[in-house]
Design an enzyme around this catalytic site. Structure first.
Site, short mmCIF file in Angstrom:
data_model
loop_
_atom_site.label_atom_id
_atom_site.label_comp_id
_atom_site.label_asym_id
_atom_site.label_seq_id
_atom_site.Cartn_x
_atom_site.Cartn_y
_atom_site.Cartn_z
N ASP A 62 67.08 15.36 19.02
CA ASP A 62 68.00 15.23 17.36
C ASP A 62 67.46 15.27 16.36
O ASP A 62 66.77 13.61 16.11
CB ASP A 62 69.40 14.64 17.39
CG ASP A 62 70.23 14.52 16.39
OD1 ASP A 62 69.92 15.15 15.54
OD2 ASP A 62 71.28 14.52 16.15
N ASN A 89 61.17 21.14 10.28
CA ASN A 89 61.86 22.38 10.35
C ASN A 89 63.06 22.20 10.71
O ASN A 89 64.01 23.03 9.91
CB ASN A 89 60.67 23.20 11.07
CG ASN A 89 61.53 24.91 10.98
OD1 ASN A 89 61.59 25.21 9.94
ND2 ASN A 89 62.29 25.96 12.53
N TYR A 155 73.67 21.34 0.93
CA TYR A 155 72.77 22.04 1.71
C TYR A 155 72.26 21.94 0.28
O TYR A 155 70.72 21.29 0.78
CB TYR A 155 72.92 23.44 1.76
CG TYR A 155 71.82 23.98 1.94
CD1 TYR A 155 71.37 24.40 3.74
CD2 TYR A 155 70.81 25.08 1.97
CE1 TYR A 155 70.06 24.93 3.92
CE2 TYR A 155 70.16 25.65 2.06
CZ TYR A 155 69.29 25.14 3.40
OH TYR A 155 68.22 25.94 3.87
N LYS A 159 68.22 19.83 0.16
CA LYS A 159 67.36 20.46 0.30
C LYS A 159 66.47 19.73 -1.37
O LYS A 159 64.36 19.68 -0.34
CB LYS A 159 67.20 22.00 0.24
CG LYS A 159 67.33 21.90 1.74
CD LYS A 159 66.40 21.75 2.76
CE LYS A 159 67.07 23.46 4.18
NZ LYS A 159 66.62 22.23 4.98
N THR A 190 66.95 34.53 9.96
CA THR A 190 67.06 33.20 10.83
C THR A 190 68.81 33.15 11.95
O THR A 190 69.69 33.80 11.45
CB THR A 190 66.96 32.36 10.40
OG1 THR A 190 67.98 30.76 9.65
CG2 THR A 190 65.23 31.61 9.92
#
Length: 266
Positions: A62, A89, A155, A159, A190
């Site tokens: 994790d 990543n 998100y 980032k 992805t």
């Protein structure tokens, strides 16, 4: 090329997508790869590397758990004799909710994986990399972290934090010969974006995928992985504290009304 011969490398989120593509490329260029993922996809990635004649181990991890990150770093050191590269990543999407529909539990989990994960990777990998005389840490950020319009609030905020973290870490590692950079993917096929690409294919609308960037297409994981490998390699020996957008040109422009400029460049 064999830019990573004799190098020990950890790739998180290695069970699929950009992480798997990078793990395969690192191994193909001579690196010994610890493929880390919260899913058993890491085992499949390690198997693929072994079948191609490369060196790999898999670990369930994790990315936002400090004990798990410590365990992964120590495994790489014990198995491969040290650590040279960390590619942090791993990440999660956080859905598509707006600010008002995003609950605290969701944004907390997104920040835990997407931002605390890279922080832990730097915290525990950098000293080991420095012991080897230096190396590289590469973080996966996103164009969503550069400006609005490419992701949910959770998100995007996570980032943006990754981009700043790369800059701060590069400064705080001054003199260590440990470089820290980030890649900022645009729309890439992805597991996270699979529904979008699957729908476009089924509906015959692949021409609309990525249509807002100048290349007018989405990316494949290998295209992002190659940039991560560049930043991790000695080819990028003077690149430090940077966030490199790999987005087909999407982030090169502010929103404009699309026009036909009357000619096509040849």
């Amino acid at each position: 090329m064999a830019r990573f011969t004799g190098k020990s490398i950890i790739v998180t989120g290695a069970g699929s997508g950009i992480g798997r593509a990078a793990a395969l490329l690192f191994a193909a260029e001579g690196g010994s790869v610890l493929a880390a993922d919260v899913t058993d996809g890491a085992d499949e990635t390690a198997r693929m590397i072994a079948e191609a004649g490369g060196a790999a181990r898999a670990i369930r991890m994790d990315a936002g758990s400090e004990p798990d990150v410590v365990r992964a770093v120590e495994l790489a050191v014990s198995e491969f004799g040290g650590l040279d590269v960390m590619f942090a990543n791993a990440g999660i999407s956080g859905g598509l909710a707006n600010v008002f529909d995003t609950d605290v539990a969701l944004i907390t989990e997104v920040l835990r994986v997407n931002l605390i994960g890279p922080f832990l990777a730097i915290k525990h990998a950098a000293p080991r990399i420095a012991e080897r005389g230096g190396g590289a840490i590469v973080l996966t950020a996103s164009v969503a972290g550069i400006r609005s319009g490419a992701g949910s609030p959770a998100y995007s905020a996570s980032k943006a934090g990754v981009i700043n973290l790369a800059q701060v870490a590069a400064q705080q590692l001054s003199g260590s010969n440990v470089r820290v950079n980030a890649i900022c993917p645009g729309l890439t096929e992805t597991g996270m974006t699979k529904p979008t690409f699957d729908y476009a294919r089924e509906a015959g609308k692949m021409d609309r995928v990525g249509r807002l960037n100048p290349l007018r297409r989405g990316a494949q994981p290998e295209e992002l992985a190659r940039v991560a490998l560049f930043l991790a390699s000695d080819d990028a020996s003077y690149v430090n504290g940077q966030a490199l957008a790999v987005d087909g040109g999407l982030s090169s422009s502010h929103p404009v009304t699309k026009q036909d400029y009357g000619r096509t460049a040849v």
